[in-house]
Each structure stands twice: as C-alpha cells, then as structure tokens.
Design an enzyme around this catalytic site. Structure first.
Site, PDB file in Angstrom:
ATOM      1  N   ASP A   1      -2.215   6.334  -3.509  1.00 14.95           N
ATOM      2  CA  ASP A   1      -1.078   5.680  -2.861  1.00 14.95           C
ATOM      3  C   ASP A   1      -0.559   4.568  -3.777  1.00 14.95           C
ATOM      4  O   ASP A   1      -1.015   4.428  -4.917  1.00 14.95           O
ATOM      5  CB  ASP A   1      -1.447   5.153  -1.470  1.00 14.95           C
ATOM      6  CG  ASP A   1      -2.440   4.004  -1.518  1.00 14.95           C
ATOM      7  OD1 ASP A   1      -3.189   3.914  -2.506  1.00 14.95           O
ATOM      8  OD2 ASP A   1      -2.476   3.200  -0.575  1.00 14.95           O
TER       9      ASP A   1
ATOM     10  N   ASP B   1      -5.634   2.256  -3.657  1.00 10.47           N
ATOM     11  CA  ASP B   1      -6.909   1.994  -2.986  1.00 10.47           C
ATOM     12  C   ASP B   1      -7.291   3.122  -2.038  1.00 10.47           C
ATOM     13  O   ASP B   1      -8.318   3.040  -1.368  1.00 10.47           O
ATOM     14  CB  ASP B   1      -6.892   0.647  -2.258  1.00 10.47           C
ATOM     15  CG  ASP B   1      -5.933   0.594  -1.080  1.00 10.47           C
ATOM     16  OD1 ASP B   1      -5.117   1.537  -0.924  1.00 10.47           O
ATOM     17  OD2 ASP B   1      -5.985  -0.392  -0.309  1.00 10.47           O
TER      18      ASP B   1
ATOM     19  N   SER C   1       0.815  -1.210   0.000  1.00 12.85           N
ATOM     20  CA  SER C   1       0.000   0.000   0.000  1.00 12.85           C
ATOM     21  C   SER C   1       0.853   1.266   0.000  1.00 12.85           C
ATOM     22  O   SER C   1       1.613   1.513  -0.923  1.00 12.85           O
ATOM     23  CB  SER C   1      -0.956  -0.051   1.191  1.00 12.85           C
ATOM     24  OG  SER C   1      -1.925   0.965   1.119  1.00 12.85           O
TER      25      SER C   1
ATOM     26  N   ASP D   1      -0.854   1.379  -4.153  1.00 15.76           N
ATOM     27  CA  ASP D   1      -1.739   0.402  -4.789  1.00 15.76           C
ATOM     28  C   ASP D   1      -3.075   1.012  -5.184  1.00 15.76           C
ATOM     29  O   ASP D   1      -3.987   0.301  -5.602  1.00 15.76           O
ATOM     30  CB  ASP D   1      -1.932  -0.829  -3.909  1.00 15.76           C
ATOM     31  CG  ASP D   1      -2.714  -0.535  -2.632  1.00 15.76           C
ATOM     32  OD1 ASP D   1      -2.709   0.633  -2.184  1.00 15.76           O
ATOM     33  OD2 ASP D   1      -3.315  -1.473  -2.071  1.00 15.76           O
TER      34      ASP D   1
END
Length: 448
Positions: A242, A246, A103, A244
């Site tokens: 960010d 999400d 993340s 990833d």
C-alpha cells in the site's frame, strides 16, 4: 480527556481540512517535541518520513517548524516506508519518529503517525497527552536553542540493508520472477531494489509517483492490475504494497490474492515447527477469519484477538511476549525484525518459504479454508452515533439470534472515517447475506 485529534492510527483526514492543516501539524510538532524531550539527554532529535502525497511537502515543513520551535533537531528522511521510520528512530538515537501518510487512502487524505524512541507506535495515553499539549500550547525555545533540520540521504539504504539482514545468510531469490506493486507510494524505489539485489527478476509497477496517483487503481486495496500482470508475465509471485508499505497482499502464480490471514497462517505454522513461535500464539484482530482460528487450533496453537488496528496488535504482542501478529488487511508484524507492520518484509519471508520448501505460491498461500465472510461499510454524517439507535441495536440482536452460534457478527465504527463496518461470518452464505444486509439497511435508515 476526550480525544478529538487522534484516531486508531494517528491523526488523519483530508489535507487542508481540519485536523489535517499546516497549522495543526505545526502545533502537533511543537506538542510532540515538548512531550519527547528528555532532560539531560543532550541533543534532541526526531526523524520524519513521508510517502509520496503532494500534501506531504506541506506537512513535512509544518512539522519541522513545530519541532524546531521547541528545540528539537529534525532529520528528514524523505519518502520511505512507515516501517523504515520505526526501525530508524532507535537506530539513529532519535527521541521520536514521525510518518506522514494516510496509508492506503487516496492522495487527498493524509495523516501523522508518531513513534517513540523505541520505534514503536505510541499508546493511547501518550497520544492523549500530546493532544492535551496541543490544546494548552507549549513553551517556545529561546533564539539560541531553536532546533536545526537536515536531510538524511541514506535512509532507504539503511532500511534495505536491515530487511536483507533478516533472511538466512546467503539466501537468494535467483530464478524467481516477481511482480511488485508499489502503489506509487513510499516503497517505489526501495522495494524493486531489494528484490533485484537478492537476485530476483523484478517486474515493477506503481513506481511513478506524481503526488496524486498514490493508491490509484493499484496497491494492496486494488490488486487487479497486478493480478493481470502476474498472469501475463508468468510470474512466480506478486507482492502488492500500500501507499506507505506497511501492509501487503500476496498474489500467487495463478493471479489469486491471499490476504493477511493466509500469510499469518503460513508463518505461524512454519515458526511453530521450528520452535520459533513465541508462546505458540498468533495475535490478530477481531476481523480475522474464523477459519484462521480453526487452523491454528488444529495445530495446538492459540489465536489472541485484539480490537482493529495494528497498533493494538503490537501492544498485545509486547504485553504477552508474542512475536507474530497482524491483520487480515495485510499488516504482518514480526517483532523479531520490526516494530510495526512491514509489507516488504512479509513478502521477503513468504519468498523465503517458497525457496526453502520448493512449493509454488498457490500452495503456500492457501493454508486454510475460509469461513464465508461479508463486510459492508455504511457511511454516516460526522458527529452522528448510529450504533446508539435502539432500532439498530435490536436489528443486531436479531441477527445474532438468527446465526445461533453458527457464525458471528461484528459491528464497529471506523477509527479513521465516518463509517460503520458491518461484518459477519457464517457457513450458510445466503443467511450471511441476509444478516449483513438487514443490519446495514437499518443503520442506513438510522443515519437518515
């Protein structure tokens, strides 16, 4: 069974250090493959996505070896956002999905997140069972039933079309100038493409990943460069994702940052007016600002709080039949359109609000006045338990007594790092600082 591998969001840690080793990834792949195989369902498939970390190559190969060793066929998506894995798992009729990402963490960290055949992250019970299978070992497939692996080249295009389909028919972003910070991560190609295809003038940054620069001085946790770029290029909006993709932070035309609480407040208010907010309830975590709760209450809406972690937000949403939730950190979950937090999706719907209302981002991103909130992180040695220290307990109790109903204290251990997070809210900022500092100092002394 005491969980040793899984935290609040899958398995995470420093790459090439337990538990994030190639050996453990292979075991996790085999265990998850055994867990997800459905008897009599024909071919068994798992889709695997990743972000742009250097270690992603290692974990992708190790997971593939684990899954194929128990007879699972592997579909490799390459670098795609986490929500793409959530949406593509059911649409490709896969038994499971995996995202390799840590993340918003730096490149040296990595993680493994699992999704079920419905595209939702796994429950604690399911993760515990996979961990049990890791410890016990799994039966290997016979030579003739070993799984196959192949690359899927159109994963990001499928995801892009799904995103665009959530907007009103004919909606365009023409006339809008948008800075999009992709954090040198998983959305470095798809985010600028989607915004451009919808008609916007796109100013991309964080789109040159080299395996080591993911989240480095960019992205939702480091929006300073994007803020400057918005002001310098006179953009209408900045979208900070960010690693990833999400989660998202919104930057208005003045370069001011709006967190997930403000975005959720906007969406909840608009959806309620259109009678689209299920049960007139927003789901958020204990970290969300008290100002959000007051804002919702003034409009006859409810705030349902959960423990920290977008997975727990989604679980509460599914259990209660709610369709909007998220976290202050920028996870925005819209289950009418996605199975997990989706930063780009949230950004598109914020832009839709700008187009439909004709308002500037600065007005839409300031839905309520925040109650002053202060957060401090205190690092401790792994294996320690500072919150069990009697001196720490007394300090927390004393702080709560000082606030005397005028605010709140929230102390919790991070689920992904050896950190104690000390947060408090209070209208009196001087008192707020004293309370947080006193607790953080006491925890620091308890950790040695």
């Amino acid at each position: 069974m005491t969980r040793k591998l899984f935290g609040t969001d899958g398995v995470r840690g420093t790459a090439n250090t337990h538990p994030m080793t190639a050996e453990m990834a292979m075991k996790l792949g085999a265990a998850a493959g055994r867990y997800f195989r459905r008897e009599g369902a024909g071919a068994h498939r798992v889709v695997i996505g990743k972000d742009t970390r250097l270690s992603g190559y290692m974990f992708e190969n190790a997971l593939t070896a684990g899954f194929t060793s128990v007879g699972m066929n592997v579909l490799l998506l390459g670098p795609v956002p986490t929500p793409a894995v959530g949406s593509l798992t059911p649409s490709m009729r896969a038994d499971a999905g995996v995202m390799i990402s840590a993340s918003h963490n730096p490149h040296e960290d990595n993680g493994i997140k699992f999704f079920g055949p419905d595209g939702f992250k796994l429950s604690d019970a399911a993760e515990t069972e996979i961990e049990r299978l890791v410890e016990e070992g799994t039966e290997r497939a016979s030579p003739g039933t070993i799984g196959r692996a192949k690359r899927i080249d159109d994963g990001r295009f499928r995801y892009a079309e799904r995103l665009k389909s959530t907007l009103p028919v004919g909606r365009t972003l023409e006339g809008l100038r948008i800075v999009v910070d992709c954090a040198n991560g998983a959305a470095h190609r798809v985010a600028p493409e989607v915004l451009w295809e919808l008609g916007a003038e796109v100013i991309p940054m964080g789109v040159e990943p080299d395996g080591l620069n993911i989240n480095l001085d960019c992205g939702s946790t480091r929006p300073e460069t994007a803020q400057r770029l918005v002001r310098e290029r006179r953009a209408d909006l900045g979208i900070c994702l960010d690693g990833d993709a999400d989660r998202v932070m919104i930057i208005d035309e003045n370069g001011e940052v709006a967190d997930g609480d403000q975005v959720m407040a906007l969406f909840a208010s608009r959806w309620a007016e259109a009678d689209l907010l299920a049960e007139r309830t927003l789901v958020a975590t204990v970290m969300s600002n008290l100002g959000l709760e007051r804002f919702l209450g003034s409009r006859g809406l409810q705030l349902h709080r959960t423990k920290v972690g977008d997975r727990y937000v989604v679980e509460a949403m599914r259990a209660g039949g709610y369709n909007l939730g998220g976290e202050q950190s920028g996870h925005i979950v819209m289950t009418d359109h996605a199975t997990t937090g989706d930063g780009l999706l949230a950004g598109l719907h914020f832009l839709t609000a700008m187009v439909e209302t004709g308002e500037k981002a600065s007005k839409l991103a300031a839905q309520f006045d925040k109650v002053p909130q202060l957060l401090k992180n205190v690092r401790y040695q792994p294996g320690g338990a500072p919150l069990e220290d009697e001196g720490v307990k007394k300090e927390i109790a004393a702080a709560e007594e000082r606030l005397n109903g005028s605010g709140r204290v929230l102390i919790r251990a991070s689920g992904t790092e050896p950190l104690i997070r000390v947060m408090a809210e209070c209208e009196d900022e001087a008192l707020l600082a004293e309370v947080v500092d006193s607790i953080a100092d006491r925890i620091a002394r308890a950790t040695g």
